[in-house]
Design a protein around this motif. Structure first.
Motif, PDB file in Angstrom:
ATOM      1  N   ILE A 174       0.860  -1.179   0.000  1.00 34.14           N
ATOM      2  CA  ILE A 174       0.000   0.000   0.000  1.00 34.14           C
ATOM      3  C   ILE A 174       0.896   1.228   0.000  1.00 34.14           C
ATOM      4  CG2 ILE A 174      -1.790   1.293   1.210  1.00 34.14           C
ATOM      5  CD1 ILE A 174      -2.639  -1.349   2.532  1.00 34.14           C
ATOM      6  N   LEU A 175       0.768   2.048  -1.024  1.00 33.53           N
ATOM      7  CA  LEU A 175       1.533   3.292  -1.129  1.00 33.53           C
ATOM      8  C   LEU A 175       0.562   4.439  -0.893  1.00 33.53           C
ATOM      9  CD1 LEU A 175       4.421   4.312  -1.838  1.00 33.53           C
ATOM     10  CD2 LEU A 175       3.623   4.552  -4.196  1.00 33.53           C
ATOM     11  N   CYS A 206       8.620 -10.530  -6.134  1.00 35.81           N
ATOM     12  CA  CYS A 206       8.026 -10.702  -4.802  1.00 35.81           C
ATOM     13  C   CYS A 206       6.809  -9.813  -4.595  1.00 35.81           C
ATOM     14  CB  CYS A 206       9.059 -10.407  -3.718  1.00 35.81           C
ATOM     15  SG  CYS A 206      10.398 -11.606  -3.650  1.00 35.81           S
ATOM     16  N   LEU A 207       6.458  -9.017  -5.580  1.00 36.38           N
ATOM     17  CA  LEU A 207       5.295  -8.137  -5.476  1.00 36.38           C
ATOM     18  C   LEU A 207       4.072  -8.807  -6.083  1.00 36.38           C
ATOM     19  CD1 LEU A 207       4.031  -5.378  -4.817  1.00 36.38           C
ATOM     20  CD2 LEU A 207       4.768  -4.607  -7.083  1.00 36.38           C
ATOM     21  N   GLY A 208       3.021  -8.971  -5.281  1.00 34.05           N
ATOM     22  CA  GLY A 208       1.807  -9.588  -5.777  1.00 34.05           C
ATOM     23  C   GLY A 208       0.741  -8.590  -6.175  1.00 34.05           C
ATOM     24  N   LYS A 209       0.551  -7.562  -5.343  1.00 35.20           N
ATOM     25  CA  LYS A 209      -0.476  -6.550  -5.612  1.00 35.20           C
ATOM     26  C   LYS A 209      -0.064  -5.254  -4.928  1.00 35.20           C
ATOM     27  CE  LYS A 209      -4.499  -4.882  -6.941  1.00 35.20           C
ATOM     28  NZ  LYS A 209      -4.811  -4.661  -8.358  1.00 35.20           N
ATOM     29  N   MET A 210      -0.372  -4.119  -5.568  1.00 33.49           N
ATOM     30  CA  MET A 210      -0.073  -2.832  -4.960  1.00 33.49           C
ATOM     31  C   MET A 210      -1.249  -1.875  -5.145  1.00 33.49           C
ATOM     32  SD  MET A 210       3.193  -0.277  -5.358  1.00 33.49           S
ATOM     33  CE  MET A 210       2.892   0.242  -7.035  1.00 33.49           C
ATOM     34  N   PHE A 211      -1.603  -1.198  -4.075  1.00 33.79           N
ATOM     35  CA  PHE A 211      -2.593  -0.130  -4.098  1.00 33.79           C
ATOM     36  C   PHE A 211      -1.876   1.198  -3.884  1.00 33.79           C
ATOM     37  CE2 PHE A 211      -5.831  -3.244  -3.890  1.00 33.79           C
ATOM     38  CZ  PHE A 211      -7.044  -2.629  -4.123  1.00 33.79           C
ATOM     39  N   LYS A 236      -2.236  -4.732 -14.231  1.00 28.48           N
ATOM     40  CA  LYS A 236      -3.274  -5.386 -13.445  1.00 28.48           C
ATOM     41  C   LYS A 236      -2.914  -5.476 -11.973  1.00 28.48           C
ATOM     42  CE  LYS A 236      -5.457  -8.297 -16.977  1.00 28.48           C
ATOM     43  NZ  LYS A 236      -5.739  -9.701 -17.371  1.00 28.48           N
ATOM     44  N   LYS A 237      -1.650  -5.452 -11.670  1.00 28.35           N
ATOM     45  CA  LYS A 237      -1.213  -5.551 -10.274  1.00 28.35           C
ATOM     46  C   LYS A 237      -1.383  -4.254  -9.523  1.00 28.35           C
ATOM     47  CE  LYS A 237       3.032  -6.814 -10.600  1.00 28.35           C
ATOM     48  NZ  LYS A 237       4.357  -7.195 -10.060  1.00 28.35           N
ATOM     49  N   ILE A 238      -1.466  -3.141 -10.231  1.00 27.81           N
ATOM     50  CA  ILE A 238      -1.416  -1.823  -9.607  1.00 27.81           C
ATOM     51  C   ILE A 238      -2.767  -1.143  -9.719  1.00 27.81           C
ATOM     52  CG2 ILE A 238      -0.250   0.412  -9.585  1.00 27.81           C
ATOM     53  CD1 ILE A 238       2.072  -1.062 -11.118  1.00 27.81           C
ATOM     54  N   THR A 239      -3.322  -0.778  -8.580  1.00 27.93           N
ATOM     55  CA  THR A 239      -4.592  -0.064  -8.528  1.00 27.93           C
ATOM     56  C   THR A 239      -4.348   1.317  -7.942  1.00 27.93           C
ATOM     57  OG1 THR A 239      -5.864  -2.115  -8.245  1.00 27.93           O
ATOM     58  CG2 THR A 239      -6.932  -0.054  -7.583  1.00 27.93           C
ATOM     59  N   THR A 240      -4.750   2.354  -8.657  1.00 26.21           N
ATOM     60  CA  THR A 240      -4.565   3.726  -8.204  1.00 26.21           C
ATOM     61  C   THR A 240      -5.918   4.344  -7.871  1.00 26.21           C
ATOM     62  OG1 THR A 240      -2.656   3.944  -9.678  1.00 26.21           O
ATOM     63  CG2 THR A 240      -3.560   5.967  -8.778  1.00 26.21           C
ATOM     64  N   LEU A 241      -6.047   4.820  -6.628  1.00 20.91           N
ATOM     65  CA  LEU A 241      -7.312   5.372  -6.155  1.00 20.91           C
ATOM     66  C   LEU A 241      -7.082   6.688  -5.417  1.00 20.91           C
ATOM     67  CD1 LEU A 241      -8.772   2.064  -4.680  1.00 20.91           C
ATOM     68  CD2 LEU A 241      -9.462   3.134  -6.831  1.00 20.91           C
ATOM     69  N   LYS A 247     -13.567   0.896   0.161  1.00 24.26           N
ATOM     70  CA  LYS A 247     -14.375  -0.245  -0.259  1.00 24.26           C
ATOM     71  C   LYS A 247     -13.547  -1.242  -1.054  1.00 24.26           C
ATOM     72  CE  LYS A 247     -18.569  -1.532  -2.781  1.00 24.26           C
ATOM     73  NZ  LYS A 247     -19.742  -1.050  -3.560  1.00 24.26           N
ATOM     74  N   GLU A 248     -12.774  -0.741  -2.012  1.00 19.71           N
ATOM     75  CA  GLU A 248     -11.994  -1.646  -2.855  1.00 19.71           C
ATOM     76  C   GLU A 248     -10.850  -2.289  -2.071  1.00 19.71           C
ATOM     77  OE1 GLU A 248     -10.069  -1.776  -7.342  1.00 19.71           O
ATOM     78  OE2 GLU A 248     -11.234  -0.048  -6.651  1.00 19.71           O
ATOM     79  N   LEU A 249     -10.226  -1.520  -1.197  1.00 23.58           N
ATOM     80  CA  LEU A 249      -9.128  -2.067  -0.395  1.00 23.58           C
ATOM     81  C   LEU A 249      -9.641  -3.138   0.562  1.00 23.58           C
ATOM     82  CD1 LEU A 249      -6.102  -1.890   0.215  1.00 23.58           C
ATOM     83  CD2 LEU A 249      -6.599  -0.087   1.867  1.00 23.58           C
ATOM     84  N   SER A 250     -10.856  -2.948   1.069  1.00 22.06           N
ATOM     85  CA  SER A 250     -11.421  -3.912   2.012  1.00 22.06           C
ATOM     86  C   SER A 250     -11.715  -5.254   1.353  1.00 22.06           C
ATOM     87  CB  SER A 250     -12.699  -3.359   2.651  1.00 22.06           C
ATOM     88  OG  SER A 250     -13.744  -3.250   1.690  1.00 22.06           O
ATOM     89  N   GLU A 251     -11.768  -5.277   0.024  1.00 23.36           N
ATOM     90  CA  GLU A 251     -11.956  -6.545  -0.672  1.00 23.36           C
ATOM     91  C   GLU A 251     -10.701  -7.410  -0.606  1.00 23.36           C
ATOM     92  OE1 GLU A 251     -13.091  -5.437  -4.592  1.00 23.36           O
ATOM     93  OE2 GLU A 251     -15.202  -5.126  -4.078  1.00 23.36           O
TER      94      GLU A 251
END
Length: 329
Positions: A174-175, A206-211, A236-241, A247-251
């Motif tokens: 999480i950034l 080693c990075l699976g997902k990043m917000f 697809k690994k990176i979500t920018t909000l 809501k999306e992070l809680s998923e």
């Protein structure tokens, strides 16, 4: 409940390029890679036998798109760095000044996501480079990063695997851009990013997902251009909000595993980013911890394949800084 069902359903799926989902070309590359490493044993005054396993070999192969020559070069550089840097002894390094650094560079590991992966949080918008280097040096920061990466491979991943019952070898990042502005991307900040990114090729995949959350308007605009430099699988690994990320992070993360300052429920004594709380501290460590343990089934996954290196976020920030420099020049 639907999302939890998706997690269970996804457990039977495997990410392309991972051990249980290799095409013929990738299988051949893996066999050839291991043969080449076995043939190289003895060339250097370093026993790298522990890295000649399917999981570690595939990390280097995926990082170089299964190009055998490039993957072997990457591995060779990795071993030479371990020799020169004396990385095998880095866990003895101590950094007492970190308590003075974290108020100006808030970051740390904190619990796990719904897939059992360790969560790494960095409040990038609060970074104050000048204050950081009032307390430490570049050399000591490099040693600190190396130690944390080693702890992740040797302790965090294996212990998360034991706690979750499946193999964990990637992390969730999480950034947080809260407090950030275009003016913060100075030459000193870019230098700090480059400093942190020096080790990226030694800890690939080693990075699976990043917000990226609390992203201001100017960040979103620049990101729309920057993301074009990454392939589709990496994007697809990176979500920018922006500010409405909860809501999306809680998923992905249970509320009790998120600090309160990110909309979660956790309030660790002394601060969540100082706690390093997670299964790696909850469970008794084995006498010998092998990052390539094979007793765990593959990790459950979304269709979100890892493709870039461990510190892909630093490449992103470097590109962002470059575009900001051009825009405000």
């Amino acid at each position: 409940l639907l999302f939890q069902f998706k997690l269970v359903e996804a457990a039977a799926q495997a990410q392309p390029g991972f051990l249980t989902n290799l095409n013929n070309k990738q299988e051949l590359a893996l066999v050839s890679f291991k043969k080449e490493l076995i043939a190289k044993k003895g060339e250097k005054d370093y026993d790298f036998s522990k890295y000649i396993n399917d999981y570690d070999c595939l990390r280097f192969l995926r990082a170089r798109q299964f190009d055998l020559k490039k993957s072997l070069l990457m591995f060779d550089n990795f071993i030479q760095w371990r020799i020169d840097f004396q990385t095998d002894n880095i866990l003895t390094f101590r950094m007492p000044e970190m308590d003075n650094i974290k108020p100006h560079y808030p970051h740390g590991y904190h619990k796990v996501d719904k897939l059992g992966r360790p969560i790494y949080i960095e409040r990038a918008g609060m970074l104050q480079v000048d204050e950081v280097f009032k307390h430490t040096s570049e050399d000591r920061m490099i040693k600190y990063y190396a130690k944390e990466f080693e702890k992740t491979l040797l302790y965090r991943f294996p212990m998360c695997s034991r706690a979750s019952g499946h193999r964990v070898d990637q992390m969730f990042k999480i950034l947080d851009m809260t407090g950030g502005s275009a003016k913060m991307f100075t030459s000193k900040v870019r230098g700090f990013v480059k400093l942190a990114s020096r080790l990226q090729d030694y800890y690939p995949e080693c990075l699976g997902k990043m917000f990226i959350i609390n992203a201001p308007w100017w960040f979103k605009g620049i990101w729309a251009v920057v993301k074009l430099f990454f392939d589709e699988r990496t994007r697809k690994k990176i979500t920018t909000l922006g500010g409405k990320y909860q809501k999306e992070l809680s998923e992905w993360v249970e509320p009790q595993n998120l600090p309160k300052f990110l909309g979660g429920e956790c309030e660790c004594v002394g601060g969540c980013l100082h706690s390093d709380v997670g299964p790696w501290n909850d469970l008794e460590l084995p006498k010998e911890t092998d990052p390539a343990e094979k007793e765990f089934p593959p990790a459950p996954t979304y269709e979100d394949p890892a493709h870039e290196s461990y510190l892909a976020k630093f490449r992103i920030i470097q590109l962002i800084a470059h575009f900001i420099q051009l825009k405000f020049k």
